[in-house]
Design an enzyme around this catalytic site. Structure first.
Site, PDB file in Angstrom:
ATOM      1  N   CYS A   2       0.822  -1.214   0.000  1.00 42.89           N
ATOM      2  CA  CYS A   2       0.000   0.000   0.000  1.00 42.89           C
ATOM      3  C   CYS A   2       0.853   1.259   0.000  1.00 42.89           C
ATOM      4  CB  CYS A   2      -0.871   0.030   1.250  1.00 42.89           C
ATOM      5  SG  CYS A   2      -1.796  -1.477   1.511  1.00 42.89           S
ATOM      6  N   ARG A  27       4.715   0.752  -6.239  1.00 47.69           N
ATOM      7  CA  ARG A  27       4.698  -0.187  -5.122  1.00 47.69           C
ATOM      8  C   ARG A  27       3.705  -1.335  -5.347  1.00 47.69           C
ATOM      9  NH1 ARG A  27       6.674   2.411  -0.368  1.00 47.69           N
ATOM     10  NH2 ARG A  27       5.280   1.272   0.994  1.00 47.69           N
ATOM     11  N   TRP A  74      -2.978  -2.547  -1.526  1.00 45.10           N
ATOM     12  CA  TRP A  74      -2.550  -3.850  -2.019  1.00 45.10           C
ATOM     13  C   TRP A  74      -3.191  -4.852  -1.058  1.00 45.10           C
ATOM     14  CZ3 TRP A  74       0.486  -8.008  -0.286  1.00 45.10           C
ATOM     15  CH2 TRP A  74       0.923  -8.884  -1.279  1.00 45.10           C
ATOM     16  N   ASN A  98      -1.117   0.850   5.992  1.00 46.15           N
ATOM     17  CA  ASN A  98      -0.279  -0.093   5.246  1.00 46.15           C
ATOM     18  C   ASN A  98       0.236  -1.105   6.253  1.00 46.15           C
ATOM     19  OD1 ASN A  98       1.608  -1.430   3.672  1.00 46.15           O
ATOM     20  ND2 ASN A  98       3.075   0.257   3.649  1.00 46.15           N
ATOM     21  N   GLY A  99       0.098  -2.397   5.962  1.00 43.10           N
ATOM     22  CA  GLY A  99       0.591  -3.422   6.884  1.00 43.10           C
ATOM     23  C   GLY A  99      -0.528  -4.365   7.302  1.00 43.10           C
ATOM     24  N   GLU A 480      16.814 -16.599 -11.509  1.00 42.41           N
ATOM     25  CA  GLU A 480      16.396 -15.215 -11.746  1.00 42.41           C
ATOM     26  C   GLU A 480      15.675 -15.090 -13.098  1.00 42.41           C
ATOM     27  OE1 GLU A 480      15.865 -12.595 -10.279  1.00 42.41           O
ATOM     28  OE2 GLU A 480      16.124 -10.911 -11.635  1.00 42.41           O
ATOM     29  N   LYS A 484      11.928 -13.726 -13.363  1.00 40.14           N
ATOM     30  CA  LYS A 484      11.616 -12.534 -14.166  1.00 40.14           C
ATOM     31  C   LYS A 484      10.531 -12.862 -15.175  1.00 40.14           C
ATOM     32  CE  LYS A 484      13.034 -10.063 -12.560  1.00 40.14           C
ATOM     33  NZ  LYS A 484      13.764  -9.515 -11.448  1.00 40.14           N
ATOM     34  N   GLU A 487       7.029 -13.516 -13.435  1.00 39.24           N
ATOM     35  CA  GLU A 487       6.362 -12.414 -12.740  1.00 39.24           C
ATOM     36  C   GLU A 487       5.794 -11.364 -13.681  1.00 39.24           C
ATOM     37  OE1 GLU A 487       8.711  -9.930 -10.107  1.00 39.24           O
ATOM     38  OE2 GLU A 487      10.492 -10.228 -11.320  1.00 39.24           O
ATOM     39  N   HIS A 503      17.314 -35.470 -12.040  1.00 35.22           N
ATOM     40  CA  HIS A 503      16.719 -35.905 -10.763  1.00 35.22           C
ATOM     41  C   HIS A 503      15.234 -35.541 -10.696  1.00 35.22           C
ATOM     42  CE1 HIS A 503      20.643 -37.057  -9.362  1.00 35.22           C
ATOM     43  NE2 HIS A 503      21.103 -35.894  -9.775  1.00 35.22           N
ATOM     44  N   LYS A 603       6.024  -3.660  -4.964  1.00 32.33           N
ATOM     45  CA  LYS A 603       7.447  -3.351  -5.076  1.00 32.33           C
ATOM     46  C   LYS A 603       8.138  -3.448  -3.723  1.00 32.33           C
ATOM     47  CE  LYS A 603      11.086  -1.922  -7.324  1.00 32.33           C
ATOM     48  NZ  LYS A 603      11.749  -2.963  -8.123  1.00 32.33           N
TER      49      LYS A 603
END
Ligand code: F6R
Length: 608
Positions: A2, A27, A74, A98-99, A480, A484, A487, A503, A603
Site C-alpha cells: 500500500c 509499489r 494492495w 499499510n501493513g 532469476e 523474471k 512475474e 533428478h 514493489k
C-alpha cells in the site's frame, strides 16, 4: 504494498494527493481512495483498479478541502473492491493503513460485542472503530490515538484524520515506513520521499513506535505514552532523480537500458578505476577477521546473494550461510558473533529481511546492508551500509538493482579476499580491470542482442512453460531468469541447477517445453553441454545463451543461440543478466501484460 499520502495544506489537496499516489504506483496496488475534511465534514472517493478510476470519480464528484489523506491498497485482508478500499470511515474518523493488524480478529470480536457494525472485510476497519469508541468515551483525539496504538499489534503505518479537527493529521509507524515532509505553512506525509518530492525535500523519517501529530506549522513526535521524541529532518535526494520513462515504453525497459551507466557509477564507489584496486573497506565489518557470513534476502535480492555466496566462498574462502529471509528468520540458526551478516534489499524495507537482520543482531553479529535506499529501515539498523546506488527502481520487476547488487557483492568479495590473503594483488588487479570494463560490454550487449531477443520473445510467448538451467553462478541466474519471466509475462517458468535435471525435471521435457540454458564457456561448460544433450535427445527446444567460444564449441541443434562476447567469470553474472531481463521484458510486451505493475505484485513488501 500500500501507498499512503497526507497533506495538511493551504489550498485544495485532492489533486495533489492523487499526484503523490501516482508516484507510489510502482509499489503495486489494486484499489485507491482519498478523503478530505471540508466545512466540518469528512468525505471520500474510492475506486477499484488503477488510479484513473479514482480520478474519474473525482472529476465527476470533486472533493474540496485543504486537509486530506489518500491511499493505494494492495489487498491482504479482503478482496480488492471499493468497500475494502481505504480510507475507512467510522463516526467522523478516517483511517488509511499499510501493513497488517495481527490482533484484528480479537479486537473485532470485542468491538462487535460492543455493538460495532463492520462494513468491510479489512483488518484496518478495527482501527477506525477503536478510535471512534474512544472518542465516544470522551477521550481527546490525541488520547484516542495513543489508546488505539496501545491496543493494536502487528506491522503498520497508520494515518488518521478526525472530522472535528480539520487542522491535524496523526500518524504512527511500526514496521512499514512513513516519511514526514516539511513545507512552508503546509506539511506532508508519505510512504516514501519519492511521493513527496514535488512538495518538499526536507524529510523526517518516523521510526518504529513513533506517533506524529502534524499541523500546518510542523510536526510533534511522541511515543505511545505521549512522551516527546526528537527526530532530525534531512534533505532527501529523491527529487534529484527523474521518475519518468524518458523515451522508453516502460520503466522496466528504461531501467534495463540504464544499467551500463548506473553500474559504472555504483562501481566508482567501490573500486579505484585508475589503480584497478578495490577501495579500502572503511565499514565496521572486518571481512579479514570474520569467521563466516550469513546472507539473507527475498526474491531477486536473494538471488544476487546466492551469486555472492559463490564469490565469497571462492575468492575470500569465507563460508556463507544463505537463505530466503522468510525461512531464515524462523530457522533458529546457530550463529556466532565472530560471523558477519549481510542483508540485501533494494527497498530496504522488506519485512522478512528486516526480521532476519534483527535476529542476527540479537545473536551479536555485525550487520551489513546492501541496499538501494540509504534512508531505509534496513540501512538504519545496520552497522555498515553498502549502497548499490542504482537510483529509484520503479518497475516492479527488479533489473538494475539486481546487477548493481551483483557489482557491489563482487567488489566486496574481492576486497574480502585481499583482506584474508586469498586473492593476490595481481588477481585483484585483473578482476577489478574486468569490472571496470563491464559497463562498456553491457552497452554493447544491450545494443547487439535486442533485435534477436525481440524476435525470439514472440516465439516464447506462445509457450505455457519454460525451464531455465545453469551451473555455478549461472544457476542463480537460471532462477532469476525464471522469476523474471513468470512475474511479468505470467508464463510458468522454473529454474534448476543444470545437474539436477535428471533428478526430476527431465520428465517434463518434450517439444512444448523450451529450455533456456545459460552457459558461458567457463569451467562448467562441458558438464552443462552434457545436460543440454539430455534435453536435445528428448526433443526439448533449447534456447542457448552462451559466448562466442561456447557457440563455437557446441554442435547441438537449438531453437536459438544468443551469443555474448567472451568475458571473465567475475563479470559474467552481470552480462548474462541482460539477455534474461530482455527476454522476460519483450515476452511480457508481446503478451500484453502490465509490465511495470504486474498483477498481484508489490514493489516494497512490508508484510510477512
Ligand atoms: C522480483 C523482485 C522481488 C524483490 C523482492 C525483495 O523482480 O523485484 O523478488 O527482489 O521482493 O525486495 P527488496 O529487494 O526490496 O527487499
Amino acid at each position: 504494498m500500500c501507498g499512503i499520502v497526507g497533506i495538511v495544506g493551504q489550498e485544495p489537496v485532492a489533486g495533489r494527493l492523487v499526484d503523490a499516489l501516482r508516484r507510489l504506483e510502482y509499489r503495486g496496488y489494486d484499489s485507491a481512495g482519498v478523503a478530505t475534511i471540508h466545512d466540518g465534514r469528512l468525505d471520500r472517493r474510492r475506486a477499484g483498479g488503477k488510479l484513473f478510476n479514482l480520478e474519474k470519480k473525482l472529476d465527476e464528484e470533486p472533493l474540496p478541502g485543504i486537509i486530506g489523506i489518500a491511499h493505494t491498497r494492495w489487498a491482504t485482508h479482503g478482496v480488492p473492491n471499493v468497500t475494502n478500499a481505504h480510507p475507512h470511515f467510522v463516526d467522523g474518523v478516517a483511517v488509511v493503513h499499510n501493513g497488517i493488524i495481527e490482533n484484528f480478529s480479537e479486537l473485532k470480536d470485542e468491538l462487535v460485542s460492543d455493538g460495532a457494525v463492520f462494513e468491510s472485510q479489512t483488518d484496518t476497519e478495527v482501527v477506525a472503530h477503536l478510535l471512534a469508541k474512544y472518542r465516544r468515551e470522551g477521550m481527546s483525539q490525541r488520547q484516542a490515538m495513543l489508546a488505539m496504538l496501545n491496543r493494536v499489534s502487528g506491522a503498520y503505518a497508520l494515518v488518521v484524520i478526525f472530522q472535528d479537527d480539520p487542522n491535524t493529521i496523526m500518524a504512527a509507524r511500526f514496521g512499514p515506513p512513513l516519511a514526514i515532509g516539511h513545507g512552508r505553512g503546509e506539511m506532508f506525509l508519505g510512504s516514501d520521499a519519492i511521493a513527496l518530492a514535488p512538495f518538499t525535500t526536507e524529510i523526517t523519517y518516523l521510526v518504529d513506535g513513533d506517533c506524529a501529530i502534524m499541523t500546518r506549522n510542523g510536526v510533534e513526535i511522541i511515543d505511545y505514552d505521549g512522551k516527546p521524541l526528537v527526530r532530525k529532518s534531512q534533505i532527501s535526494q529523491a527529487a534529484a532523480f527523474m521518475v519518468d520513462k524518458g523515451n522508453h515504453r516502460h520503466f522496466m525497459e528504461k531501467e534495463i537500458y540504464e544499467q551500463p551507466e548506473i553500474i559504472s557509477h555504483a562501481l566508482g564507489h567501490y573500486i579505484d578505476f585508475a589503480s584497478h584496486t578495490v577501495k579500502p573497506n572503511q565499514s565496521d565489518i572486518d571481512f579479514g577477521a570474520v569467521s563466516g557470513l550469513a546472507i539473507s534476502a527475498c526474491g531477486t535480492a536473494y538471488l544476487s546473494g546466492l551469486v555472492g555466496k559463490y564469490w565469497f566462498e571462492r575468492y575470500a574462502r569465507l563460508p556463507v550461510e544463505i537463505d530466503v529471509a522468510s525461512e531464515f528468520r524462523y530457522r533458529e540458526l546457530p550463529l556466532s558473533p565472530s560471523q558477519a551478516a549481510l542483508f540485501i534489499s533494494q527497498s530496504g524495507e522488506t519485512a522478512d529481511t528486516l526480521a532476519s537482520l534483527r535476529y542476527c543482531k540479537e545473536q551479536g553479529l555485525k550487520i551489513g546492508a546492501v541496499v538501494n535506499v540509504k534512508e531505509s529501515t534496513i540501512a538504519r539498523e545496520s552497522d555498515a551500509i553498502f549502497p548499490i546506488l542504482a537510483g529509484p527502481e520503479i518497475g516492479v520487476a527488479s533489473t538494475k538493482a539486481f546487477t548493481c547488487q551483483l557489482a557491489v557483492l563482487a567488489a566486496l568479495a574481492i576486497g574480502a579476499g585481499r583482506a584474508r590473503g586469498t586473492v593476490t594483488a595481481a588477481d585483484e588487479k585483473a578482476m577489478v580491470k574486468h569490472l571496470a570494463e563491464m559497463p562498456r560490454i553491457m552497452s554493447r550487449v544491450l545494443n547487439e542482442i535486442q533485435p534477436q531477443i525481440e524476435a525470439l520473445s514472440r516465439e516464447l510467448s506462445r509457450f505455457k512453460d519454460v525451464l531455465y538451467l545453469g551451473r555455478g553462478t549461472s544457476y542463480p541466474l537460471a532462477l532469476e531468469g525464471a522469476l523474471k519471466l513468470k512475474e511479468i509475462s505470467y508464463i510458468h517458468a522454473e529454474g534448476y541447477a543444470a545437474g539436477e535435471l535428471k533428478h526430476g525435471p527431465i520428465a517434463l521435457i518434450d517439444e512444448y517445453m523450451p529450455v533456456i540454458v545459460i552457459a558461458p564457456h567457463d569451467r562448467f561448460f562441458e558438464k552443462t553441454i552434457s545436460n543440454m544433450q539430455e534435453v536435445a535427445a528428448r526433443g526439448g527446444k533449447i534456447i542457448f545463451i552462451t559466448d562466442e567460444a561456447g557457440a563455437a564449441a557446441s554442435k547441438l541443434p537449438t531453437m536459438a543461440t544468443i551469443t555474448l562476447p567472451n568475458v571473465d567469470e567475475i563479470i559474467s553474472p552481470m552480462i548474462y543478466s541482460l539477455p534474461i531481463q530482455l527476454l522476460a521484458y519483450h515476452t511480457a510486451v508481446f503478451m500484453g501484460t502490465d509490465v511495470d505493475q504486474p498483477r498481484n505484485l508489490a514493489k516494497s513488501v512490508t508484510v510477512e
